[in-house]
Design an enzyme around this catalytic site. Structure first.
Site, PDB file in Angstrom:
ATOM      1  N   MET A  76      -9.031   8.135   0.165  1.00 29.15           N
ATOM      2  CA  MET A  76      -9.827   8.529   1.346  1.00 29.15           C
ATOM      3  C   MET A  76     -10.349   9.944   1.134  1.00 29.15           C
ATOM      4  SD  MET A  76      -7.401   7.225   4.446  1.00 29.15           S
ATOM      5  CE  MET A  76      -6.473   5.683   4.351  1.00 29.15           C
TER       6      MET A  76
ATOM      7  N   HIS B 136      -8.564   1.028  -3.328  1.00 26.21           N
ATOM      8  CA  HIS B 136      -9.410   0.818  -2.147  1.00 26.21           C
ATOM      9  C   HIS B 136     -10.068   2.158  -1.827  1.00 26.21           C
ATOM     10  CE1 HIS B 136      -9.462  -0.167   2.482  1.00 26.21           C
ATOM     11  NE2 HIS B 136     -10.667  -0.093   1.966  1.00 26.21           N
TER      12      HIS B 136
ATOM     13  N   MET C  92     -12.140   4.434   0.189  1.00 25.69           N
ATOM     14  CA  MET C  92     -12.752   4.712   1.491  1.00 25.69           C
ATOM     15  C   MET C  92     -13.449   6.057   1.370  1.00 25.69           C
ATOM     16  SD  MET C  92      -9.582   3.275   3.698  1.00 25.69           S
ATOM     17  CE  MET C  92      -8.557   3.272   2.224  1.00 25.69           C
TER      18      MET C  92
ATOM     19  N   ASP D 199      -4.865   3.646  -1.593  1.00 26.45           N
ATOM     20  CA  ASP D 199      -5.926   3.994  -0.648  1.00 26.45           C
ATOM     21  C   ASP D 199      -6.473   5.387  -0.940  1.00 26.45           C
ATOM     22  OD1 ASP D 199      -6.051   1.708   1.229  1.00 26.45           O
ATOM     23  OD2 ASP D 199      -3.932   2.205   1.518  1.00 26.45           O
TER      24      ASP D 199
ATOM     25  N   MET E  94     -11.139  -5.820   6.311  1.00 26.47           N
ATOM     26  CA  MET E  94     -10.295  -4.837   7.007  1.00 26.47           C
ATOM     27  C   MET E  94      -9.911  -5.384   8.377  1.00 26.47           C
ATOM     28  SD  MET E  94      -9.846  -2.054   5.124  1.00 26.47           S
ATOM     29  CE  MET E  94      -8.940  -1.244   6.416  1.00 26.47           C
TER      30      MET E  94
ATOM     31  N   HIS F 143      -1.514  -1.412  -4.078  1.00 26.14           N
ATOM     32  CA  HIS F 143      -2.734  -1.015  -3.366  1.00 26.14           C
ATOM     33  C   HIS F 143      -2.735   0.503  -3.159  1.00 26.14           C
ATOM     34  CE1 HIS F 143      -6.077  -1.976  -0.553  1.00 26.14           C
ATOM     35  NE2 HIS F 143      -5.595  -1.006   0.200  1.00 26.14           N
TER      36      HIS F 143
ATOM     37  N   ASP G 149      -6.433  -6.355   4.875  1.00 29.66           N
ATOM     38  CA  ASP G 149      -5.821  -5.027   4.838  1.00 29.66           C
ATOM     39  C   ASP G 149      -5.781  -4.433   6.236  1.00 29.66           C
ATOM     40  OD1 ASP G 149      -4.920  -2.505   4.168  1.00 29.66           O
ATOM     41  OD2 ASP G 149      -6.725  -1.930   3.039  1.00 29.66           O
TER      42      ASP G 149
ATOM     43  N   SER H 160       0.843  -1.194   0.000  1.00 25.58           N
ATOM     44  CA  SER H 160       0.000   0.000   0.000  1.00 25.58           C
ATOM     45  C   SER H 160       0.876   1.240   0.000  1.00 25.58           C
ATOM     46  CB  SER H 160      -0.889   0.010   1.245  1.00 25.58           C
ATOM     47  OG  SER H 160      -1.397   1.322   1.437  1.00 25.58           O
TER      48      SER H 160
HETATM   49  C1  DX5 Z   1      -5.927   1.745   6.007  1.00 23.91           C
HETATM   50  C2  DX5 Z   1      -5.607   1.341   4.595  1.00 23.91           C
HETATM   51  C3  DX5 Z   1      -4.515   0.384   4.478  1.00 23.91           C
HETATM   52  C4  DX5 Z   1      -3.192   0.861   5.012  1.00 23.91           C
HETATM   53  C5  DX5 Z   1      -2.558  -0.309   5.662  1.00 23.91           C
HETATM   54  O1  DX5 Z   1      -7.173   2.324   6.078  1.00 23.91           O
HETATM   55  O2  DX5 Z   1      -6.739   0.778   3.972  1.00 23.91           O
HETATM   56  O3  DX5 Z   1      -4.360  -0.068   3.144  1.00 23.91           O
HETATM   57  O4  DX5 Z   1      -2.320   1.357   4.059  1.00 23.91           O
HETATM   58  O5  DX5 Z   1      -1.424   0.108   6.317  1.00 23.91           O
HETATM   59  P1  DX5 Z   1      -0.635  -0.868   7.291  1.00 23.91           P
HETATM   60  O6  DX5 Z   1      -0.190  -2.034   6.483  1.00 23.91           O
HETATM   61  O7  DX5 Z   1       0.498  -0.023   7.774  1.00 23.91           O
HETATM   62  O8  DX5 Z   1      -1.594  -1.258   8.390  1.00 23.91           O
HETATM   63 ZN    ZN Z   2      -6.370  -0.147   1.978  1.00 24.24          ZN
END
Ligand code: DX5
Ligand code: ZN
Length: 223
Positions: free
Chosen positions: A35, A64, A66, A33, A135, A31, A173, A5
């Site tokens: 947000m 991903h 969010m 993210d 998650m 990956h 994740d 990620s």
């Molecule tokens: C958190 C993200 C993850 C994040 C994971 O909301 O969806 O993808 O990057 O990070 P680590 O591996 O550090 O928990």
């Molecule tokens: Zn993620």
């Protein structure tokens, strides 16, 4: 599969950071993210940045989302060329229609569930999906501690896939690192997202390789 990620990467050097995990035994998916500061209390990047990432990397991009209103926004990430686009079931209004739209736009459709969201109410919906993202931290931030309680949902999904009731990739994740990846693998995960475990390491490629070796060693022992 290992999906680093880039949330934990240096955002000023994303092209280099993506290249750092590529290679023969490197990342399978990248990956990303997204947000929106509403669905989660953090803000990262959106479609214009994803478009640039897609133009820069040969790795399959695993978005991903969010975000609120994924029914409105997710298809753009599929049309841009993402390999897999994951939306949250807690945010989607019509997840079945959304999966159809994502697939029609050429992407795999992913459904994410937060740590305290049960799996069973969504088993029918999941028949329309290619990936299930379990998650293992509250979404929003990297570097949080792994919540082992979610492995019950992973085991349940694994059994349903193995029995032919579902046909999807089980992805996990949050908090995946050298200390936690083996219990996730034993529970039946197919694809491991790792942010800080990869990008906080001195050598991200070696970190990916190390995680992969741990999973491979387990599957050899299980044979
Ligand atoms: C958190 C993200 C993850 C994040 C994971 O909301 O969806 O993808 O990057 O990070 P680590 O591996 O550090 O928990
Ligand atoms: Zn993620």
């Amino acid at each position: 599969m290992i999906a680093p990620s880039i949330l934990s990467a240096d955002f000023a050097r994303l092209a280099d950071e993506m290249a750092a995990v590529q290679g023969e035994r490197g990342a399978d998916w990248l990956h990303v993210d997204v947000m929106d500061g509403h669905f989660v209390p953090n803000l990262t990047l959106g479609l214009p940045v994803v478009q640039s990432l897609l133009a820069t990397t040969a790795l399959p991009v695993d978005c991903h989302l969010m975000i609120e209103k994924p029914d409105r926004w997710a298809v753009g990430y599929a049309e841009a060329g993402s390999h897999n686009v994951t939306v949250h079931v807690e945010a989607a209004e019509d997840p079945v229609m959304l999966a159809k739209n994502l697939r029609a736009a050429g992407a795999k459709a992913g459904l994410a569930i937060k740590p305290h969201t049960p799996l069973d109410p969504y088993l029918d919906v999941l028949k329309h999906y290619d990936t299930l993202l379990v998650m293992s931290v509250e979404p929003g931030f990297g570097g949080q501690a792994f919540m082992a309680d979610v492995l019950g949902k992973v085991r349940r999904a694994r059994r349903l896939v193995d029995a032919g009731h579902l046909n999807l990739v089980v992805e996990i994740d949050g908090g995946i690192n050298a200390d936690t990846i083996e219990q996730a693998a034993e529970a039946g995960v197919d694809c491991f997202v790792a942010g800080s475990a990869v990008y906080a390491a001195e050598n991200p490629a070696q970190a990916v390789e190390g995680l992969r070796r741990q999973v491979e060693a387990l599957s050899i022992r299980a044979r």
